[in-house]
Design a protein around this motif. Sequence first.
Motif, PDB file in Angstrom:
ATOM      1  N   ASP A 179       0.879  -1.163   0.000  1.00 45.70           N
ATOM      2  CA  ASP A 179       0.000   0.000   0.000  1.00 45.70           C
ATOM      3  C   ASP A 179       0.922   1.219   0.000  1.00 45.70           C
ATOM      4  N   ALA A 180       1.033   1.874  -1.150  1.00 47.20           N
ATOM      5  CA  ALA A 180       2.034   2.935  -1.338  1.00 47.20           C
ATOM      6  C   ALA A 180       1.454   4.336  -1.223  1.00 47.20           C
ATOM      7  N   ILE A 181       0.265   4.468  -0.667  1.00 46.57           N
ATOM      8  CA  ILE A 181      -0.416   5.756  -0.707  1.00 46.57           C
ATOM      9  C   ILE A 181       0.309   6.854   0.075  1.00 46.57           C
ATOM     10  N   GLN A 182       1.094   6.476   1.107  1.00 47.64           N
ATOM     11  CA  GLN A 182       1.771   7.492   1.898  1.00 47.64           C
ATOM     12  C   GLN A 182       3.209   7.757   1.448  1.00 47.64           C
ATOM     13  N   SER A 183       3.594   7.173   0.321  1.00 48.63           N
ATOM     14  CA  SER A 183       4.932   7.493  -0.190  1.00 48.63           C
ATOM     15  C   SER A 183       4.921   7.906  -1.658  1.00 48.63           C
ATOM     16  N   LEU A 184       4.012   7.358  -2.450  1.00 52.03           N
ATOM     17  CA  LEU A 184       4.004   7.656  -3.878  1.00 52.03           C
ATOM     18  C   LEU A 184       3.668   9.134  -4.102  1.00 52.03           C
ATOM     19  N   GLY A 185       4.586   9.848  -4.711  1.00 50.47           N
ATOM     20  CA  GLY A 185       4.437  11.286  -4.901  1.00 50.47           C
ATOM     21  C   GLY A 185       5.258  12.100  -3.919  1.00 50.47           C
TER      22      GLY A 185
END
Length: 374
Positions: A179-185
């Motif tokens: 779950d990459a939502i807190q790192s992608l970007g």
Amino acid sequence: MAHPEFPLDSSLIYLNHAAVAPWPKRTAIAIKAFADENISQGAADYPSWLRSESKLRKQLKEILNAPSTDDIALVKNTSEALSFVAYGLDWSPGDNIVSSNEEFPSNRIPWQSLSEKGVEFREVELAGTKDPEEALFTLVNENTRLITISSVQFASGNRLNLEKIGNFCRQNNVLFCIDAIQSLGALEFDVQRYQADFVMADGHKWLLGPEGLGVFYTTPAARDKLRLTQFGWHMIEAAGYYENVPWKAAKSARRFECGSLNMLGIMALSESLSLLLEMGMDSVEQKVLDNSRFLVEQIQSRDDLELLSTEQQDRCSGIIVFRHQSINNNKLFQLLKDRGVICAQRGGGIRLSPHFYTDRIQLKKVFEIVPISH
């Protein structure tokens, strides 16, 4: 000085990118242009919309360092993609999934719901653990099918060593879901280096896009393991041939896109990603981590504040959490909110999550607002 792409209300200090981010100026302009086009022309130039969709897939491929755009599916959100994995794999009673006890509900509830199939969801305690990855590995046994973990924990900001976990999964024949939502970007990301089977993230946090559109990455081998749970005209191999009888599912990740896509979201997210890619994710990460380090310095300079996030450099992310030793979190959060500081209550304290463009003067002003205990 305000960043030209983020003309935010001057009364606000926006430190909540770990929740919902403001859009760049170019994104708002693109949305307005798309609305105007719809008012005056409808879908007369639909091929140009498809070109925008293709462009977004290429941008996401670059952000993820995916081998091919065929590995990229456009989904509604992170939860949908996680559910595709949870209900796509062929489980047997006695199988288990290994994760942490700090996961956001999106990366917990789909797996816990599999208990009806006799699948166990195992959670390792991360707090106070010197080596979170090794702690994860201790829960793995011969019945472990998958490790699922957030690249960055939403409440603590703790960053996991994804490369180490990926190596372990390959050596032990375990699937790896991120779950990459807190790192992608916010941080550089590399699905190939991490040897990830599945990666998902929503666009409305660090990617600076709107809600309602996310990315789902799968390797060819991994997506072949997933039984499809949604069906429609768009997920078949010959999607534009409406008389396709019999039909077969697309070989690419498009098989997870059952119907018409969120074109408005596509226009918006593509513009937001163009800003990040113009800067370069290496530069974005450096600025994000510089802001985090500055926040840590501000917190540690005061005896009445306690840093709850890690100080370990390789564990740091864009999320910093602290608490006041004499003012409870509810009161302090309300005070900050009343003074225009947009943040969140998470992880037992106040969570601050500035992005690359956040002004250092604004970060310092936050701690001028936080009362000093005497």
